[in-house]
Design a protein around this motif. Structure first.
Motif, PDB file in Angstrom:
ATOM      1  N   ASN A 176      10.030 -25.591 -11.252  1.00 38.32           N
ATOM      2  CA  ASN A 176       8.939 -25.497 -12.041  1.00 38.32           C
ATOM      3  C   ASN A 176       8.823 -24.199 -12.740  1.00 38.32           C
ATOM      4  O   ASN A 176       9.107 -23.243 -12.252  1.00 38.32           O
ATOM      5  CB  ASN A 176       7.791 -25.724 -11.022  1.00 38.32           C
ATOM      6  N   GLU A 177       8.217 -24.123 -13.731  1.00 41.59           N
ATOM      7  CA  GLU A 177       8.030 -23.062 -14.517  1.00 41.59           C
ATOM      8  C   GLU A 177       6.473 -22.946 -15.140  1.00 41.59           C
ATOM      9  O   GLU A 177       6.142 -23.913 -15.846  1.00 41.59           O
ATOM     10  CB  GLU A 177       8.900 -22.993 -15.862  1.00 41.59           C
ATOM     11  N   GLN A 178       5.656 -21.842 -14.775  1.00 44.94           N
ATOM     12  CA  GLN A 178       4.573 -21.550 -15.691  1.00 44.94           C
ATOM     13  C   GLN A 178       4.425 -20.421 -16.652  1.00 44.94           C
ATOM     14  O   GLN A 178       4.900 -19.178 -16.064  1.00 44.94           O
ATOM     15  CB  GLN A 178       3.401 -21.545 -14.309  1.00 44.94           C
ATOM     16  N   ASP A 205       9.720 -21.453 -10.130  1.00 45.14           N
ATOM     17  CA  ASP A 205       9.896 -21.556  -8.694  1.00 45.14           C
ATOM     18  C   ASP A 205      11.136 -22.127  -8.485  1.00 45.14           C
ATOM     19  O   ASP A 205      11.554 -23.081  -8.881  1.00 45.14           O
ATOM     20  CB  ASP A 205       8.897 -22.895  -8.227  1.00 45.14           C
TER      21      ASP A 205
END
Length: 176
Positions: A7-9, A23
């Motif tokens: 996951n990337e934000q 993550d």
């Protein structure tokens, strides 16, 4: 032994780059937070003339407070052809329009932190079109003999890794 980005934000974003927090799952099952920078592609170009001289820019980089020789380069605009971007940047920064561009190499300068790809091109000919529109990009523009490139790199006069790699490749192609 592959790391997996689960996951990337986005933490910060502007028109030049994004800073993301990923993550990452490691092969042994552990997780770690990993910052990464997402950049637009960069295109660079130069000409090698009949005298085996290469067109370079002498410029200061304020981030590292260093001076060095570089190829004309810049960001590829959205939807722009990469070779066209390289030709545009070369003319804007040097006042020389390259002839037919040939791919030289694509490098990833720091692929453990950023996803930038630098696409380097070269041409056998160029046409002088007048003073560079972006003359603020460099202190001067010069035709430098390719035979001098290895020693210039050894002395730290070409500090950018991608530029050094491309110039060494041109040196190898033209001088063996």
């Amino acid at each position: 032994m592959q790391w997996m980005n689960l996951n990337e934000q986005t933490v910060y974003e502007n028109r030049w780059f994004r800073v993301n927090l990923a993550d990452v799952a490691l092969p042994d099952g552990r997780h770690l937070d990993h910052f990464l920078i997402r950049l637009r592609a960069v295109a660079a170009a130069t000409v090698v003339n009949e005298a085996n001289e290469v067109l370079l820019l002498w410029r200061h980089r304020f981030i590292t407070d260093s001076w060095g020789w570089e190829l004309a380069a810049g960001v590829v605009e959205d939807g722009e052809d990469i070779a066209a971007a390289a030709a545009r940047e070369m003319e804007e920064e040097t006042g020389w329009r390259p002839g037919e561009l040939r791919p030289l190499m694509t490098v990833e300068p720091a692929n453990g932190l950023i996803d930038a790809r630098h696409h380097l091109f070269w041409s056998r000919e160029g046409t002088y079109t007048g003073p560079p529109a972006d003359d603020f990009e460099s202190s001067r523009r010069e035709w430098v003999p390719l035979k001098l490139v290895p020693d210039m790199i050894a002395r730290g006069e070409i500090p950018a890794a991608g530029m050094a790699a491309g110039l060494l490749m041109l040196h190898h192609m033209h001088l063996g």
